[in-house]
Write a protein that holds these residues in place. Structure first.
Motif, PDB file in Angstrom:
ATOM      1  N   TYR A   1      18.552 -18.514 -13.522  1.00 49.83           N
ATOM      2  CA  TYR A   1      16.763 -18.254 -13.265  1.00 49.83           C
ATOM      3  C   TYR A   1      16.914 -18.100 -11.800  1.00 49.83           C
ATOM      4  O   TYR A   1      16.115 -17.274 -11.163  1.00 49.83           O
ATOM      5  CB  TYR A   1      16.207 -19.748 -13.561  1.00 49.83           C
ATOM      6  N   ASN A   2      17.611 -19.003 -11.137  1.00 54.88           N
ATOM      7  CA  ASN A   2      17.728 -18.781  -9.546  1.00 54.88           C
ATOM      8  C   ASN A   2      17.898 -17.344  -9.131  1.00 54.88           C
ATOM      9  O   ASN A   2      17.553 -16.756  -8.039  1.00 54.88           O
ATOM     10  CB  ASN A   2      18.577 -19.560  -8.931  1.00 54.88           C
ATOM     11  N   VAL A   3      18.973 -16.978  -9.702  1.00 57.65           N
ATOM     12  CA  VAL A   3      19.607 -15.535  -9.095  1.00 57.65           C
ATOM     13  C   VAL A   3      18.470 -14.402  -9.340  1.00 57.65           C
ATOM     14  O   VAL A   3      17.950 -13.759  -8.756  1.00 57.65           O
ATOM     15  CB  VAL A   3      20.669 -14.927 -10.037  1.00 57.65           C
ATOM     16  N   CYS A   4      17.619 -14.647 -10.649  1.00 60.04           N
ATOM     17  CA  CYS A   4      16.758 -13.684 -11.109  1.00 60.04           C
ATOM     18  C   CYS A   4      15.462 -13.749 -10.154  1.00 60.04           C
ATOM     19  O   CYS A   4      14.884 -12.776  -9.594  1.00 60.04           O
ATOM     20  CB  CYS A   4      16.224 -14.080 -12.455  1.00 60.04           C
ATOM     21  N   LEU A   5      15.154 -15.225  -9.719  1.00 64.32           N
ATOM     22  CA  LEU A   5      14.064 -15.424  -8.811  1.00 64.32           C
ATOM     23  C   LEU A   5      14.329 -14.896  -7.500  1.00 64.32           C
ATOM     24  O   LEU A   5      13.329 -14.146  -6.713  1.00 64.32           O
ATOM     25  CB  LEU A   5      13.646 -16.762  -8.633  1.00 64.32           C
ATOM     26  N   LYS A   6      15.356 -15.076  -6.875  1.00 64.59           N
ATOM     27  CA  LYS A   6      15.899 -14.327  -5.490  1.00 64.59           C
ATOM     28  C   LYS A   6      15.979 -13.044  -5.512  1.00 64.59           C
ATOM     29  O   LYS A   6      15.436 -12.324  -4.567  1.00 64.59           O
ATOM     30  CB  LYS A   6      17.173 -15.068  -5.129  1.00 64.59           C
ATOM     31  N   ARG A   7      16.435 -12.477  -6.744  1.00 61.10           N
ATOM     32  CA  ARG A   7      16.200 -10.987  -6.674  1.00 61.10           C
ATOM     33  C   ARG A   7      14.730 -10.438  -6.647  1.00 61.10           C
ATOM     34  O   ARG A   7      14.458  -9.551  -5.918  1.00 61.10           O
ATOM     35  CB  ARG A   7      16.984 -10.436  -7.999  1.00 61.10           C
TER      36      ARG A   7
ATOM     37  N   GLU B   1      13.276  -7.968  -3.841  1.00 66.26           N
ATOM     38  CA  GLU B   1      12.425  -6.863  -4.046  1.00 66.26           C
ATOM     39  C   GLU B   1      11.014  -6.756  -3.437  1.00 66.26           C
ATOM     40  O   GLU B   1      10.610  -5.625  -3.041  1.00 66.26           O
ATOM     41  CB  GLU B   1      12.362  -6.569  -5.517  1.00 66.26           C
ATOM     42  N   ARG B   2      10.468  -7.918  -3.427  1.00 67.72           N
ATOM     43  CA  ARG B   2       8.903  -8.059  -2.962  1.00 67.72           C
ATOM     44  C   ARG B   2       8.861  -8.151  -1.264  1.00 67.72           C
ATOM     45  O   ARG B   2       7.863  -8.423  -0.759  1.00 67.72           O
ATOM     46  CB  ARG B   2       8.218  -8.974  -3.749  1.00 67.72           C
ATOM     47  N   GLY B   3       9.930  -8.392  -0.856  1.00 65.48           N
ATOM     48  CA  GLY B   3      10.107  -8.751   0.562  1.00 65.48           C
ATOM     49  C   GLY B   3       9.714 -10.135   1.090  1.00 65.48           C
ATOM     50  O   GLY B   3       9.254 -10.593   2.200  1.00 65.48           O
ATOM     51  N   ILE B   4       9.611 -11.025   0.019  1.00 67.98           N
ATOM     52  CA  ILE B   4       8.992 -12.305   0.298  1.00 67.98           C
ATOM     53  C   ILE B   4      10.056 -13.270   0.802  1.00 67.98           C
ATOM     54  O   ILE B   4       9.895 -14.213   1.608  1.00 67.98           O
ATOM     55  CB  ILE B   4       8.411 -12.965  -1.158  1.00 67.98           C
ATOM     56  N   ASP B   5      11.390 -12.965   0.675  1.00 64.15           N
ATOM     57  CA  ASP B   5      12.663 -13.519   1.169  1.00 64.15           C
ATOM     58  C   ASP B   5      12.721 -13.648   2.565  1.00 64.15           C
ATOM     59  O   ASP B   5      12.821 -14.783   2.972  1.00 64.15           O
ATOM     60  CB  ASP B   5      13.998 -13.144   0.418  1.00 64.15           C
ATOM     61  N   LYS B   6      11.980 -12.683   3.250  1.00 66.17           N
ATOM     62  CA  LYS B   6      12.331 -12.517   4.677  1.00 66.17           C
ATOM     63  C   LYS B   6      11.186 -13.575   5.067  1.00 66.17           C
ATOM     64  O   LYS B   6      11.244 -14.246   6.149  1.00 66.17           O
ATOM     65  CB  LYS B   6      11.897 -11.106   5.215  1.00 66.17           C
ATOM     66  N   LEU B   7      10.101 -13.406   4.534  1.00 59.37           N
ATOM     67  CA  LEU B   7       8.914 -14.483   5.047  1.00 59.37           C
ATOM     68  C   LEU B   7       9.187 -15.882   4.725  1.00 59.37           C
ATOM     69  O   LEU B   7       9.016 -16.721   5.559  1.00 59.37           O
ATOM     70  CB  LEU B   7       7.646 -14.084   4.163  1.00 59.37           C
ATOM     71  N   LEU B   8      10.014 -16.211   3.581  1.00 64.19           N
ATOM     72  CA  LEU B   8      10.356 -17.518   3.607  1.00 64.19           C
ATOM     73  C   LEU B   8      11.559 -17.871   4.703  1.00 64.19           C
ATOM     74  O   LEU B   8      11.331 -18.971   5.187  1.00 64.19           O
ATOM     75  CB  LEU B   8      11.090 -17.722   2.048  1.00 64.19           C
TER      76      LEU B   8
ATOM     77  N   GLU C   1      11.661 -16.838   7.573  1.00 66.00           N
ATOM     78  CA  GLU C   1      10.900 -16.886   9.012  1.00 66.00           C
ATOM     79  C   GLU C   1      10.290 -18.296   8.713  1.00 66.00           C
ATOM     80  O   GLU C   1      10.290 -19.130   9.833  1.00 66.00           O
ATOM     81  CB  GLU C   1       9.922 -15.970   9.139  1.00 66.00           C
ATOM     82  N   ALA C   2       9.712 -18.473   7.650  1.00 61.30           N
ATOM     83  CA  ALA C   2       8.902 -19.977   7.585  1.00 61.30           C
ATOM     84  C   ALA C   2       9.874 -21.007   7.683  1.00 61.30           C
ATOM     85  O   ALA C   2       9.675 -22.065   8.461  1.00 61.30           O
ATOM     86  CB  ALA C   2       8.193 -20.161   6.194  1.00 61.30           C
ATOM     87  N   ARG C   3      11.097 -21.057   7.037  1.00 62.74           N
ATOM     88  CA  ARG C   3      12.078 -22.218   7.451  1.00 62.74           C
ATOM     89  C   ARG C   3      12.614 -22.249   8.679  1.00 62.74           C
ATOM     90  O   ARG C   3      12.776 -23.215   9.274  1.00 62.74           O
ATOM     91  CB  ARG C   3      13.396 -21.691   6.310  1.00 62.74           C
ATOM     92  N   GLU C   4      12.689 -21.167   9.380  1.00 68.87           N
ATOM     93  CA  GLU C   4      13.130 -21.032  10.712  1.00 68.87           C
ATOM     94  C   GLU C   4      11.994 -21.764  11.544  1.00 68.87           C
ATOM     95  O   GLU C   4      12.471 -22.570  12.364  1.00 68.87           O
ATOM     96  CB  GLU C   4      13.524 -19.833  11.233  1.00 68.87           C
ATOM     97  N   ASP C   5      10.971 -21.269  11.406  1.00 74.09           N
ATOM     98  CA  ASP C   5       9.738 -22.038  12.249  1.00 74.09           C
ATOM     99  C   ASP C   5       9.702 -23.393  11.900  1.00 74.09           C
ATOM    100  O   ASP C   5       9.407 -23.968  13.159  1.00 74.09           O
ATOM    101  CB  ASP C   5       8.425 -21.387  11.631  1.00 74.09           C
ATOM    102  N   PHE C   6       9.890 -24.076  10.900  1.00 67.57           N
ATOM    103  CA  PHE C   6       9.933 -25.297  10.551  1.00 67.57           C
ATOM    104  C   PHE C   6      10.905 -26.213  10.788  1.00 67.57           C
ATOM    105  O   PHE C   6      11.075 -27.307  10.273  1.00 67.57           O
ATOM    106  CB  PHE C   6       8.896 -25.511   9.504  1.00 67.57           C
ATOM    107  N   LYS C   7      12.156 -25.397  11.098  1.00 69.45           N
ATOM    108  CA  LYS C   7      13.639 -26.309  11.035  1.00 69.45           C
ATOM    109  C   LYS C   7      13.438 -27.519  11.838  1.00 69.45           C
ATOM    110  O   LYS C   7      13.921 -28.488  11.379  1.00 69.45           O
ATOM    111  CB  LYS C   7      14.512 -25.289  11.468  1.00 69.45           C
ATOM    112  N   GLU C   8      12.829 -27.589  13.283  1.00 72.24           N
ATOM    113  CA  GLU C   8      12.771 -28.642  14.008  1.00 72.24           C
ATOM    114  C   GLU C   8      11.949 -29.847  13.640  1.00 72.24           C
ATOM    115  O   GLU C   8      12.508 -30.706  13.564  1.00 72.24           O
ATOM    116  CB  GLU C   8      12.416 -28.097  15.486  1.00 72.24           C
ATOM    117  N   ASN C   9      11.092 -29.575  12.810  1.00 70.30           N
ATOM    118  CA  ASN C   9      10.052 -30.201  12.364  1.00 70.30           C
ATOM    119  C   ASN C   9      10.610 -31.047  10.955  1.00 70.30           C
ATOM    120  O   ASN C   9      10.696 -32.308  10.984  1.00 70.30           O
ATOM    121  CB  ASN C   9       8.647 -29.737  11.594  1.00 70.30           C
TER     122      ASN C   9
END
Length: 85
Positions: free
Chosen positions: A47-53, A57-64, A66-74
């Motif tokens: 399921y994880n492989v399917c979801l990541k793919r 494909e939708r470009g959401i992985d890059k947004l995630l 970026e969000a992870r990087e923005d909140f890494k310190e928090n």
């Protein structure tokens, strides 16, 4: 059970959810099994492989990412860890 974020992964998510709920209620909560030997782990990986793919494909992985990087310190502060580099 809820639908997957990616409709094309719904069947995999449903199979995993069903397996997990059965394992959790019938084995884990009764002390028959531990999280280290969760028999549904292979289904989760599929399921994880399917979801990541789908996210990629939708470009959401890059947004995630970026969000992870923005909140890494928090996250490090909240979890009581040293600052991430």
């Amino acid at each position: 059970m809820s639908q997957s974020l990616a409709p094309e992964c719904n069947e995999l998510k449903e199979r995993y959810d069903t397996c997990f709920l059965k394992w959790y209620s019938e084995k884990y909560l009764r002390g028959i099994s531990t999280s280290d030997n969760n028999e549904c782990a292979t289904m989760f990986k599929e399921y994880n492989v399917c979801l990541k793919r789908a996210l990629k494909e939708r470009g959401i992985d890059k947004l995630l990412d970026e969000a992870r990087e923005d909140f890494k310190e928090n996250d490090a502060t909240l979890l009581g860890k040293k600052k991430c580099k």
